[in-house]
Design an enzyme around this catalytic site. Structure first.
Site, PDB file in Angstrom:
ATOM      1  N   THR A 126     155.960  11.907  32.689  1.00  0.00           N
ATOM      2  CA  THR A 126     157.319  12.399  32.905  1.00  0.00           C
ATOM      3  C   THR A 126     157.388  13.840  32.405  1.00  0.00           C
ATOM      4  O   THR A 126     157.191  14.094  31.208  1.00  0.00           O
ATOM      5  CB  THR A 126     158.302  11.500  32.130  1.00  0.00           C
ATOM      6  OG1 THR A 126     158.114  10.152  32.581  1.00  0.00           O
ATOM      7  CG2 THR A 126     159.738  11.929  32.355  1.00  0.00           C
ATOM      8  N   LEU A 161     157.968   2.025  35.815  1.00  0.00           N
ATOM      9  CA  LEU A 161     157.733   0.706  35.217  1.00  0.00           C
ATOM     10  C   LEU A 161     158.406   0.612  33.851  1.00  0.00           C
ATOM     11  O   LEU A 161     158.606   1.616  33.171  1.00  0.00           O
ATOM     12  CB  LEU A 161     156.234   0.419  35.107  1.00  0.00           C
ATOM     13  CG  LEU A 161     155.335   1.285  34.214  1.00  0.00           C
ATOM     14  CD1 LEU A 161     155.462   0.962  32.747  1.00  0.00           C
ATOM     15  CD2 LEU A 161     153.895   1.125  34.641  1.00  0.00           C
ATOM     16  N   ARG A 162     158.763  -0.617  33.497  1.00  0.00           N
ATOM     17  CA  ARG A 162     159.325  -0.870  32.162  1.00  0.00           C
ATOM     18  C   ARG A 162     158.268  -1.539  31.309  1.00  0.00           C
ATOM     19  O   ARG A 162     157.462  -2.336  31.824  1.00  0.00           O
ATOM     20  CB  ARG A 162     160.528  -1.828  32.252  1.00  0.00           C
ATOM     21  CG  ARG A 162     161.744  -1.268  32.915  1.00  0.00           C
ATOM     22  CD  ARG A 162     162.672  -2.381  33.348  1.00  0.00           C
ATOM     23  NE  ARG A 162     162.013  -3.241  34.341  1.00  0.00           N
ATOM     24  CZ  ARG A 162     162.521  -4.371  34.820  1.00  0.00           C
ATOM     25  NH1 ARG A 162     163.683  -4.805  34.387  1.00  0.00           N
ATOM     26  NH2 ARG A 162     161.860  -5.080  35.726  1.00  0.00           N
ATOM     27  N   GLU A 163     158.274  -1.250  30.027  1.00  0.00           N
ATOM     28  CA  GLU A 163     157.364  -1.960  29.141  1.00  0.00           C
ATOM     29  C   GLU A 163     157.803  -3.423  29.062  1.00  0.00           C
ATOM     30  O   GLU A 163     158.986  -3.727  29.122  1.00  0.00           O
ATOM     31  CB  GLU A 163     157.341  -1.312  27.757  1.00  0.00           C
ATOM     32  CG  GLU A 163     156.679   0.056  27.819  1.00  0.00           C
ATOM     33  CD  GLU A 163     156.566   0.743  26.473  1.00  0.00           C
ATOM     34  OE1 GLU A 163     156.598   0.060  25.434  1.00  0.00           O
ATOM     35  OE2 GLU A 163     156.448   1.974  26.469  1.00  0.00           O
ATOM     36  N   LYS A 217     162.882  11.351  38.283  1.00  0.00           N
ATOM     37  CA  LYS A 217     162.552  10.530  37.107  1.00  0.00           C
ATOM     38  C   LYS A 217     163.607  10.685  36.000  1.00  0.00           C
ATOM     39  O   LYS A 217     164.076   9.712  35.413  1.00  0.00           O
ATOM     40  CB  LYS A 217     161.163  10.927  36.593  1.00  0.00           C
ATOM     41  CG  LYS A 217     160.755  10.260  35.305  1.00  0.00           C
ATOM     42  CD  LYS A 217     160.574   8.762  35.457  1.00  0.00           C
ATOM     43  CE  LYS A 217     160.457   8.087  34.107  1.00  0.00           C
ATOM     44  NZ  LYS A 217     160.439   6.642  34.204  1.00  0.00           N
ATOM     45  N   PHE A 262     171.727  -3.912  33.512  1.00  0.00           N
ATOM     46  CA  PHE A 262     171.917  -2.843  32.523  1.00  0.00           C
ATOM     47  C   PHE A 262     173.348  -2.774  32.001  1.00  0.00           C
ATOM     48  O   PHE A 262     173.890  -1.699  31.767  1.00  0.00           O
ATOM     49  CB  PHE A 262     171.453  -1.489  33.086  1.00  0.00           C
ATOM     50  CG  PHE A 262     170.040  -1.179  32.650  1.00  0.00           C
ATOM     51  CD1 PHE A 262     168.992  -1.960  33.106  1.00  0.00           C
ATOM     52  CD2 PHE A 262     169.775  -0.173  31.744  1.00  0.00           C
ATOM     53  CE1 PHE A 262     167.700  -1.741  32.680  1.00  0.00           C
ATOM     54  CE2 PHE A 262     168.479   0.061  31.304  1.00  0.00           C
ATOM     55  CZ  PHE A 262     167.448  -0.721  31.773  1.00  0.00           C
ATOM     56  N   LEU A 263     173.939  -3.954  31.813  1.00  0.00           N
ATOM     57  CA  LEU A 263     175.289  -4.017  31.244  1.00  0.00           C
ATOM     58  C   LEU A 263     175.285  -4.806  29.936  1.00  0.00           C
ATOM     59  O   LEU A 263     176.313  -5.321  29.522  1.00  0.00           O
ATOM     60  CB  LEU A 263     176.251  -4.668  32.247  1.00  0.00           C
ATOM     61  CG  LEU A 263     176.624  -3.833  33.477  1.00  0.00           C
ATOM     62  CD1 LEU A 263     177.561  -4.614  34.386  1.00  0.00           C
ATOM     63  CD2 LEU A 263     177.266  -2.505  33.071  1.00  0.00           C
ATOM     64  N   CYS A 273     160.864   6.096  26.092  1.00  0.00           N
ATOM     65  CA  CYS A 273     161.301   6.920  27.224  1.00  0.00           C
ATOM     66  C   CYS A 273     162.746   7.394  27.159  1.00  0.00           C
ATOM     67  O   CYS A 273     162.997   8.599  27.163  1.00  0.00           O
ATOM     68  CB  CYS A 273     161.075   6.155  28.522  1.00  0.00           C
ATOM     69  SG  CYS A 273     159.331   5.912  28.872  1.00  0.00           S
ATOM     70  N   ARG A 339     158.409   2.396  19.189  1.00  0.00           N
ATOM     71  CA  ARG A 339     158.833   3.798  19.236  1.00  0.00           C
ATOM     72  C   ARG A 339     160.346   3.884  19.479  1.00  0.00           C
ATOM     73  O   ARG A 339     160.855   3.314  20.436  1.00  0.00           O
ATOM     74  CB  ARG A 339     158.063   4.553  20.326  1.00  0.00           C
ATOM     75  CG  ARG A 339     156.585   4.743  19.965  1.00  0.00           C
ATOM     76  CD  ARG A 339     155.813   5.447  21.060  1.00  0.00           C
ATOM     77  NE  ARG A 339     155.512   4.566  22.182  1.00  0.00           N
ATOM     78  CZ  ARG A 339     154.786   4.933  23.242  1.00  0.00           C
ATOM     79  NH1 ARG A 339     154.308   6.160  23.325  1.00  0.00           N
ATOM     80  NH2 ARG A 339     154.545   4.070  24.219  1.00  0.00           N
TER      81      ARG A 339
END
Ligand SMILES: NC(=O)c1ccc[n+]([C@@H]2O[C@H](COP(=O)([O-])OP(=O)(O)OC[C@H]3O[C@@H](n4cnc5c(N)ncnc54)[C@H](O)[C@@H]3O)[C@@H](O)[C@H]2O)c1
Ligand SMILES: O=c1ccn([C@@H]2O[C@H](COP(=O)(O)OP(=O)(O)O[C@H]3O[C@H](CO)[C@@H](O)[C@H](O)[C@H]3O)[C@@H](O)[C@H]2O)c(=O)[nH]1
Length: 435
Positions: A126, A161-163, A217, A262-263, A273, A339
């Site tokens: 990114t 992608l998401r971890e 991104k 995402f709520l 990120c 992180r």
């Protein structure tokens, strides 16, 4: 095709293993010998669902041989294209720190002087808009003594992608964004992604230039981070009125224009990120003379949630000298990554209140030891809450939902839930952060 992937972290390892599974020959290049040895032994160097299976299928003594790892950049010479998957952390002022990318591009460029055929470099990391053209291209051109469009192609392909769900996300993307400033590079990128596009049942492929790909991104992450901050803002209002923000979220999520994802309100966003990328695009915008109020507000709301969480605890208990269990250290479930985990400001806040802290996480304890080496870590959630005066839920691991009789062993059944995870039971004093 033959691909090289520089950097074998969360992104590099995942995409290398997935591309190998899709039929490409892939070599991972990393400066960390331990990572390289682990991969060559057929094992995954990070905790990601589905990754151990892919790595053991293609790397190591019993693998197909389509995936291997090395510390030697020379390995790129036998490949058609190289993905740059190096870290892009933030400087103290929030701006992007490109030093690792610059060092990697320099070494890659120097190595490519030995290659006669055309080589394509794809920036996967990114990076803020115009980095590919203004920063990485000159480094690669100078070091390789090649010119973009002649011996060298440079594209930009952001990763979404998401971890925790990295393999599934990479193999079934909502979209593939291919940024290129010339036809030849775009063609090579299309060839690289053809097996993925076929496997994923033709997801939309967005073909654009490199600076737009870079911005997509940040827009993606900024939008999602702001969405969580907005539901947290609304959730904080709900809490003041004694309204359950999750009931409200369920209702508004039925509107297609809002969407149900995402709520989840609560402690807010952490991870490798959202925090750094939001800061980086704010700093990049400011360097162009624009102060983005919405993204600044998203950060501000997010920064406040841990203290609001601790204030709820303060309302019930003076924690000085009291035993407080912190349940969850990973920045979200399904990963060992800590992180920017919200657990960090929560633990800092407890320490400044002189609480006696015991922490638990199913997979992230070792990583958290680097931040808090002297903290007491429990082996199970049950052990953590035993004799505790309060339990704070920081990460929404499924196993916390299953806790039941274990609460009976608490010295005082006080639970402050930052993730809407625990079902209150008789005898428990329960506070949700936004419900
Ligand atoms: N983690 C995610 O979920 C995610 C998702 C999308 C995009 N990204 C972006 O992808 C990039 C990489 O992120 P990550 O989380 O995979 O990083 P990471 O820290 O997990 O891994 C980076 C790897 O690069 C290696 N490395 C460092 N310097 C090197 C060098 N000079 N040569 C070779 N290897 C070197 C390190 O040893 C490490 O293994 C970042 O820009 C990040 O913002 C991350
Ligand atoms: O409703 C929600 C959803 C998420 N979160 C938090 O938001 C953070 C980020 O979660 P998530 O997006 O699932 O994890 P990441 O692995 O950080 O993935 C994000 O960051 C990646 C790196 O850029 C991108 O590739 C992904 O698309 C983007 O979702 C975590 O702390 C979550 O707890 C909430 O608080 N509420």
């Amino acid at each position: 095709m033959h691909l090289s992937v520089i950097g074998s972290g969360y992104v590099g390892t995942t995409i290398a293993a997935c591309f190998a599974d899709l039929g490409h020959d892939v070599v991972n290049v990393d400066i960390d010998e331990e990572v390289v040895t682990t991969l060559n032994g057929g094992n995954a160097p990070i905790h990601e669902e589905g990754l151990p299976e892919l790595v053991s299928r293609h790397a190591g003594p019993d693998g197909t041989g389509r995936l291997r790892a090395t510390t030697d950049y020379e390995a790129v010479l036998d490949t058609d294209a190289t993905f740059l998957c190096l870290p892009t952390p933030q400087n103290d002022d929030g701006s992007i720190d490109l030093s690792i990318m610059e060092a990697g591009a320099e070494t890659l460029g120097e190595t490519l002087t030995e290659k006669e055929e055309f080589h394509t470099v794809i920036v996967k990391s990114t990076v803020v808009p115009r980095t590919t053209v203004d920063t990485l291209t000159p480094i690669l051109e100078d070091a390789s003594r090649k010119t973009v469009g002649e011996g060298l192609g440079i594209g930009m392909n952001p990763e979404f992608l998401r971890e925790g769900t990295a393999v599934a996300d990479f193999l079934n993307p909502d979209k593939v964004v291919l940024g290129a400033d010339d036809e030849r590079t775009r063609d090579v990128m299309s060839d690289v992604f053809a097996p993925l596009v076929e496997h994923a049942d033709d997801p939309p492929v967005v073909e654009t230039d490199t600076k737009t790909a870079e911005m997509v991104k940040y827009a993606n992450n900024g939008f999602l981070a702001a969405k969580v901050s907005l539901i947290n803002d609304i959730g904080n209002i709900c809490k003041e009125f004694g309204i359950d923000a999750y009931e409200v979220a369920d209702a508004i999520g039925l509107d297609d224009r809002i969407g149900a994802k995402f709520l989840r309100s609560g402690l807010g966003w952490g991870g490798s990120c959202f925090p750094k990328d939001t800061n980086a695009i704010i700093a990049a915008a400011e360097s162009e003379g624009y102060e983005p109020p919405m993204l600044n507000a998203a950060v501000e709301v997010n920064d406040r949630q841990p203290e609001r969480f601790l204030n709820l605890l303060d309302e019930h208990l003076d924690v000085a000298g009291q035993r407080v269990a912190v349940l969850g250290l990973a920045f979200k479930p399904g990963t060992d990554d800590v992180r920017n985990s919200r657990a960090i400001p929560v633990i800092n806040g407890l320490q400044s209140r002189n609480a006696d802290i015991v922490a638990y996480d199913p997979v992230a304890v070792e990583n958290m030891r680097e931040y808090f080496p002297n903290l007491e870590y429990a082996a199970t959630a049950g052990d953590a809450i035993q004799d505790a005066d309060a339990a704070l839920v920081v990460t929404d691991w499924d196993e916390f939902q299953a806790l039941d009789d274990e609460f009976d062993a608490m010295a005082r059944q006080l639970v402050i839930d930052g993730r809407h995870c625990i079902t209150p039971r008789d005898g428990m004093t329960y506070e949700g952060l936004t419900w």
